[in-house]
Design an enzyme around this catalytic site. Structure first.
Site, PDB file in Angstrom:
ATOM      1  N   HIS A  59       4.236 -27.698 -21.552  1.00 54.29           N
ATOM      2  CA  HIS A  59       4.325 -26.485 -20.890  1.00 54.29           C
ATOM      3  C   HIS A  59       4.753 -25.567 -21.983  1.00 54.29           C
ATOM      4  CE1 HIS A  59       8.458 -28.671 -21.064  1.00 54.29           C
ATOM      5  NE2 HIS A  59       8.725 -27.614 -21.851  1.00 54.29           N
TER       6      HIS A  59
HETATM    7  P1  TYD Z   1      10.125 -31.710 -17.531  1.00 53.45           P
HETATM    8  O1  TYD Z   1      10.078 -30.330 -17.926  1.00 53.45           O
HETATM    9  O2  TYD Z   1       8.845 -32.392 -17.197  1.00 53.45           O
HETATM   10  O3  TYD Z   1      10.607 -32.482 -19.022  1.00 53.45           O
HETATM   11  P2  TYD Z   1       9.584 -32.349 -20.287  1.00 53.45           P
HETATM   12  O4  TYD Z   1       8.841 -31.303 -20.367  1.00 53.45           O
HETATM   13  O5  TYD Z   1      10.790 -32.300 -21.401  1.00 53.45           O
HETATM   14  O6  TYD Z   1       8.745 -33.630 -20.747  1.00 53.45           O
HETATM   15  O7  TYD Z   1      11.321 -32.261 -16.718  1.00 53.45           O
HETATM   16  C1  TYD Z   1      11.586 -33.516 -15.921  1.00 53.45           C
HETATM   17  C2  TYD Z   1      12.018 -32.904 -14.648  1.00 53.45           C
HETATM   18  O8  TYD Z   1      13.516 -33.014 -14.937  1.00 53.45           O
HETATM   19  C3  TYD Z   1      11.773 -32.111 -13.712  1.00 53.45           C
HETATM   20  O9  TYD Z   1      11.769 -32.392 -12.602  1.00 53.45           O
HETATM   21  C4  TYD Z   1      12.553 -30.874 -13.982  1.00 53.45           C
HETATM   22  C5  TYD Z   1      13.931 -31.697 -14.492  1.00 53.45           C
HETATM   23  N1  TYD Z   1      14.943 -31.018 -15.328  1.00 53.45           N
HETATM   24  C6  TYD Z   1      16.244 -30.504 -14.781  1.00 53.45           C
HETATM   25  O10 TYD Z   1      16.553 -30.693 -13.918  1.00 53.45           O
HETATM   26  N2  TYD Z   1      16.818 -29.881 -15.946  1.00 53.45           N
HETATM   27  C7  TYD Z   1      16.540 -29.533 -17.015  1.00 53.45           C
HETATM   28  O11 TYD Z   1      17.338 -28.936 -17.724  1.00 53.45           O
HETATM   29  C8  TYD Z   1      15.224 -29.982 -17.558  1.00 53.45           C
HETATM   30  C9  TYD Z   1      14.825 -29.875 -18.893  1.00 53.45           C
HETATM   31  C10 TYD Z   1      14.648 -30.543 -16.733  1.00 53.45           C
END
Ligand code: TYD
Length: 145
Positions: A59
């Site tokens: 992302h």
């Molecule tokens: P995601 O952004 O997919 O993780 P990464 O990009 O680090 O692999 O996040 C996974 C899940 O966690 C998604 O449902 C959003 C949630 N989340 C939060 O609620 N708070 C946060 O600070 C972060 C980073 C993610």
């Protein structure tokens, strides 16, 4: 990943050295907002127990700045601005990778027991994410023109 846009913002992604205080009890590193990182720290989260072969990220953020630290173990961060591509291997708790907004990042090659600590300039906001690479490229092209 197609490289389609003009622009050269990857130099803004840089590895910074953090303070490291060593004594016989071990090492201590720290990060101060608006000092070691050019933003106020509003959120901390961490990735851990990533399965071998697992990926994270995939992302870009619209507004949020982040600092990634390999507090334990190691992992690879692949960065692109849609034009250039760069890989950074993080493995030192006394270093952090600064990622400004509008940089697509993917993370893989996590070692066993790796912990990725992330210091962020904003609270979590799902609307701040580009999660589809074509959407990101469109936004980058607009930002570069
Ligand atoms: P995601 O952004 O997919 O993780 P990464 O990009 O680090 O692999 O996040 C996974 C899940 O966690 C998604 O449902 C959003 C949630 N989340 C939060 O609620 N708070 C946060 O600070 C972060 C980073 C993610």
């Amino acid at each position: 990943m197609k490289q389609e846009t003009k622009g050269n913002v990857l130099p803004a992604c840089r590895v910074i050295n953090l303070p490291k205080l060593s004594d016989p009890r071990g090492n201590l590193s720290f990060v101060e907002g608006e000092n070691h990182v050019p933003f106020t720290i509003k959120r901390v989260f961490y990735l851990y127990d990533v399965p071998v072969g697992g990926n994270r990220g995939g992302h870009a953020l619209k507004q949020c700045h982040q600092l990634l630290i390999a507090c334990s173990g190691s992992f690879r961060v692949t960065l692109t601005d849609g034009c250039e591509r760069r890989e950074v291997h993080l493995s030192r708790p006394d270093q952090g990778l600064l990622i400004p907004p509008l940089i697509w990042r993917e993370m893989d090659d996590f070692s066993s027991g790796a912990v990725c600590l992330v210091l962020a300039s904003a609270k979590y906001d799902a609307a701040d994410y580009y999660r589809e690479y074509p959407d990101y490229l469109t936004a980058r092209k607009a930002a570069a023109s």
